[in-house]
Design an enzyme around this catalytic site. Structure first.
Site, PDB file in Angstrom:
ATOM      1  N   HIS A   6      25.412 -31.464  39.094  1.00 15.71           N
ATOM      2  CA  HIS A   6      25.822 -32.525  39.235  1.00 15.71           C
ATOM      3  C   HIS A   6      26.285 -32.831  37.970  1.00 15.71           C
ATOM      4  O   HIS A   6      27.562 -33.720  37.445  1.00 15.71           O
ATOM      5  CB  HIS A   6      24.560 -33.381  39.502  1.00 15.71           C
ATOM      6  CG  HIS A   6      24.454 -32.661  41.021  1.00 15.71           C
ATOM      7  ND1 HIS A   6      22.949 -32.487  41.115  1.00 15.71           N
ATOM      8  CD2 HIS A   6      24.916 -33.123  42.036  1.00 15.71           C
ATOM      9  CE1 HIS A   6      22.510 -32.209  42.740  1.00 15.71           C
ATOM     10  NE2 HIS A   6      23.633 -32.793  43.132  1.00 15.71           N
ATOM     11  N   ARG A  63      18.060 -27.554  46.710  1.00 19.09           N
ATOM     12  CA  ARG A  63      17.025 -27.150  47.933  1.00 19.09           C
ATOM     13  C   ARG A  63      15.897 -26.171  46.306  1.00 19.09           C
ATOM     14  O   ARG A  63      15.392 -25.530  47.032  1.00 19.09           O
ATOM     15  CB  ARG A  63      17.476 -26.416  48.461  1.00 19.09           C
ATOM     16  CG  ARG A  63      18.178 -27.698  49.463  1.00 19.09           C
ATOM     17  CD  ARG A  63      18.784 -26.827  50.279  1.00 19.09           C
ATOM     18  NE  ARG A  63      19.464 -27.966  51.272  1.00 19.09           N
ATOM     19  CZ  ARG A  63      18.707 -29.005  52.110  1.00 19.09           C
ATOM     20  NH1 ARG A  63      17.558 -28.742  52.844  1.00 19.09           N
ATOM     21  NH2 ARG A  63      19.800 -30.098  52.796  1.00 19.09           N
TER      22      ARG A  63
END
Length: 286
Positions: A37, A189
């Site tokens: 990110h 995840r």
């Protein structure tokens, strides 16, 4: 960095930045941020003057309510990471702010063809939720450019088609997948993996590379994919899908096509991992 929670506040800050002549960059996320990110924020800083990020766990894109409930919410830590990366503005709305009339009455944006199959086949309604929330965010932020990771290859294809079809005036910039030193694609995840599973998780990317090697060696597509599924099982995964598509439009790869993307999704313990590999084949698909 400023954090706002309402659309009105968001628009005020972005309007002021635009009136100052600044080019607006946008990085939409669901939070639980990692280095991947932050690489998007870094790219946005390099190409724009004022960087907006959003954190919103979008219920519309979860077909599994349990998955939605357990998705990590780490806003304070995310704020620290974004501030350190020189993000200018964080938009962190709640569900009522994004869907004031309720989710059942929300207009839905459906992007045909590219949203079908792959993750769209495994997660019914997922990409309708993605395209709907991204459309809303684009209309709220009105960015000049928006930045997305290549790891979510199908998602990027859906968003690019949506922007083109609906004439949304935003440049969609794709940023290469961020990986750990052992090759594992960074993902929120990954936090679901146990220590033992984390060591096994690199097997997905290894398998995609083995498919590329097999295709370049002249193996048929069918045999290469069948062998890959078996190897994933041997490596401890429960395969969801392994496919080869055209890298340009995600259409099924046919004989002679050379520019391909190899995509895979598989379960490992409680985590569903996805990855992809873009390849130019020596002789094309056999």
């Amino acid at each position: 960095m400023i954090t706002v929670h309402t659309i009105a506040e968001l628009r005020e800050h972005v309007r002021n930045a635009r009136m100052s002549g600044k080019r607006i960059g946008f990085v939409p996320t669901m939070g639980n941020l990692h280095a991947g990110h932050i690489s998007l924020v870094d790219r946005a800083n390099a190409e724009t003057d004022y960087v907006v990020s959003s954190i919103f766990v979008n219920p519309l894109q979860f077909n599994d309510k349990t998955d939605l409930q357990r998705y990590p919410r780490t806003l304070p830590q995310d704020q620290e990471k974004l501030a350190a990366a020189d993000c200018d503005l964080l938009f962190a709305p709640d569900v009522d702010e994004m869907y004031p009339n309720g989710q059942d009455e929300q207009s839905i944006v459906h992007v045909p063809v590219v949203s079908e199959g792959l993750c769209g086949g495994s997660r019914p309604g997922h990409f309708d939720g993605v395209s709907t929330v991204v459309t809303k965010l684009f209309n709220q932020v009105l960015p000049d450019a928006a930045f997305f990771g290549e790891k979510d290859f199908q998602q990027v294809a859906v968003i690019k088609k949506m922007v083109n079809d609906l004439c949304i005036p935003v440049e969609v910039v794709t940023v290469p997948t961020a990986r750990a030193e052992d090759g594992l694609a960074l993902s929120s995840r990954n936090g679901y993996l146990t220590d033992e599973e984390r060591q096994l998780a690199t097997g997905l990317y290894k398998t995609l590379n083995e498919i590329a090697d097999a295709l370049n060696a002249g193996e048929s597509l069918e045999n290469s994919l069948s062998a890959a599924s078996l190897r994933l099982e041997e490596r401890g995964f429960r395969p969801d899908y392994v496919e080869v598509r055209s890298a340009t439009d995600l259409s099924p790869a046919v004989s002679g096509v050379a520019e391909v993307v190899i995509l895979g999704a598989a379960f490992l313990g409680n985590a569903r991992l996805i990855d992809n590999l873009v390849v130019t084949l020596n002789r094309g698909i056999v």
